[in-house]
Design a protein around this motif. Structure first.
Motif, PDB file in Angstrom:
ATOM      1  N   PHE A 187       4.318   5.063   4.783  1.00  0.00           N
ATOM      2  CA  PHE A 187       5.572   5.630   4.302  1.00  0.00           C
ATOM      3  C   PHE A 187       6.153   6.601   5.325  1.00  0.00           C
ATOM      4  O   PHE A 187       7.364   6.594   5.573  1.00  0.00           O
ATOM      5  CB  PHE A 187       5.391   6.331   2.948  1.00  0.00           C
ATOM      6  N   PRO A 239       9.210   7.829  -1.801  1.00  0.00           N
ATOM      7  CA  PRO A 239       8.719   6.491  -2.154  1.00  0.00           C
ATOM      8  C   PRO A 239       9.390   5.907  -3.404  1.00  0.00           C
ATOM      9  O   PRO A 239       9.574   4.700  -3.495  1.00  0.00           O
ATOM     10  CB  PRO A 239       7.216   6.717  -2.397  1.00  0.00           C
ATOM     11  N   GLY A 279       9.323   2.951  -1.309  1.00  0.00           N
ATOM     12  CA  GLY A 279       7.869   2.798  -1.389  1.00  0.00           C
ATOM     13  C   GLY A 279       7.447   1.336  -1.339  1.00  0.00           C
ATOM     14  O   GLY A 279       6.420   1.000  -0.737  1.00  0.00           O
ATOM     15  N   ASP A 280       8.244   0.451  -1.954  1.00  0.00           N
ATOM     16  CA  ASP A 280       7.952  -0.986  -1.893  1.00  0.00           C
ATOM     17  C   ASP A 280       8.037  -1.492  -0.452  1.00  0.00           C
ATOM     18  O   ASP A 280       7.224  -2.315  -0.026  1.00  0.00           O
ATOM     19  CB  ASP A 280       8.932  -1.778  -2.764  1.00  0.00           C
ATOM     20  N   ASP A 292       4.967  -0.322   1.345  1.00  0.00           N
ATOM     21  CA  ASP A 292       3.818  -1.145   0.962  1.00  0.00           C
ATOM     22  C   ASP A 292       3.813  -2.468   1.715  1.00  0.00           C
ATOM     23  O   ASP A 292       2.759  -2.922   2.180  1.00  0.00           O
ATOM     24  CB  ASP A 292       3.818  -1.415  -0.548  1.00  0.00           C
ATOM     25  N   HIS A 339       2.740  -1.816   5.244  1.00  0.00           N
ATOM     26  CA  HIS A 339       1.288  -1.613   5.295  1.00  0.00           C
ATOM     27  C   HIS A 339       0.551  -2.949   5.248  1.00  0.00           C
ATOM     28  O   HIS A 339      -0.380  -3.197   6.010  1.00  0.00           O
ATOM     29  CB  HIS A 339       0.841  -0.702   4.156  1.00  0.00           C
ATOM     30  N   GLU A 340       1.001  -3.794   4.338  1.00  0.00           N
ATOM     31  CA  GLU A 340       0.412  -5.125   4.184  1.00  0.00           C
ATOM     32  C   GLU A 340       0.523  -5.930   5.476  1.00  0.00           C
ATOM     33  O   GLU A 340      -0.448  -6.513   5.951  1.00  0.00           O
ATOM     34  CB  GLU A 340       1.172  -5.827   3.051  1.00  0.00           C
TER      35      GLU A 340
END
Length: 107
Positions: free
Chosen positions: A2, A22, A63-64, A67, A70-71
């Motif tokens: 983030f 987020p 935040g999505d 994520d 990050h993935e």
């Protein structure tokens, strides 16, 4: 991830840091259908993560997006973000810089 995304949104896309959390909806901070194209390009160039604009449009919050980053970064092997390149400046920033530049006088 983030914090990396927030830095990109502030530094590259000239969004206000205090607006980015987020939980905030991406449209509330200005990540609309035009901005997702630019964001996808910046994420690819700065992080080496391939994310398409249509994928970003499907996400609801900042935040999505973090994520998803990050993935994707975990799958690709984490890469340290690079500094913004002058070519990665948002179009409005280029206009603002030009508009605020001191006038040049030609003999």
């Amino acid at each position: 991830m983030f914090d990396v995304l927030k830095r990109i949104l502030v530094d590259d896309m000239q969004m206000r840091a205090e607006d980015i959390t987020p939980a905030v909806k991406r449209t509330e901070v200005g990540i609309d259908s035009l901005a997702v194209t630019e964001l996808a390009t910046v994420l690819n160039s700065r992080l080496g993560i391939e994310i398409h604009d249509y994928e970003l449009l499907e996400l609801c919050t900042v935040g999505d997006i973090a994520d998803l980053l990050h993935e994707r970064s975990s799958a690709a092997g984490d890469r340290e973000p690079t500094e913004p390149h002058p070519g990665n400046v948002a179009p409005m920033t280029l206009w603002s810089a030009h508009a605020n530049a001191a006038p040049t006088h030609r003999p």
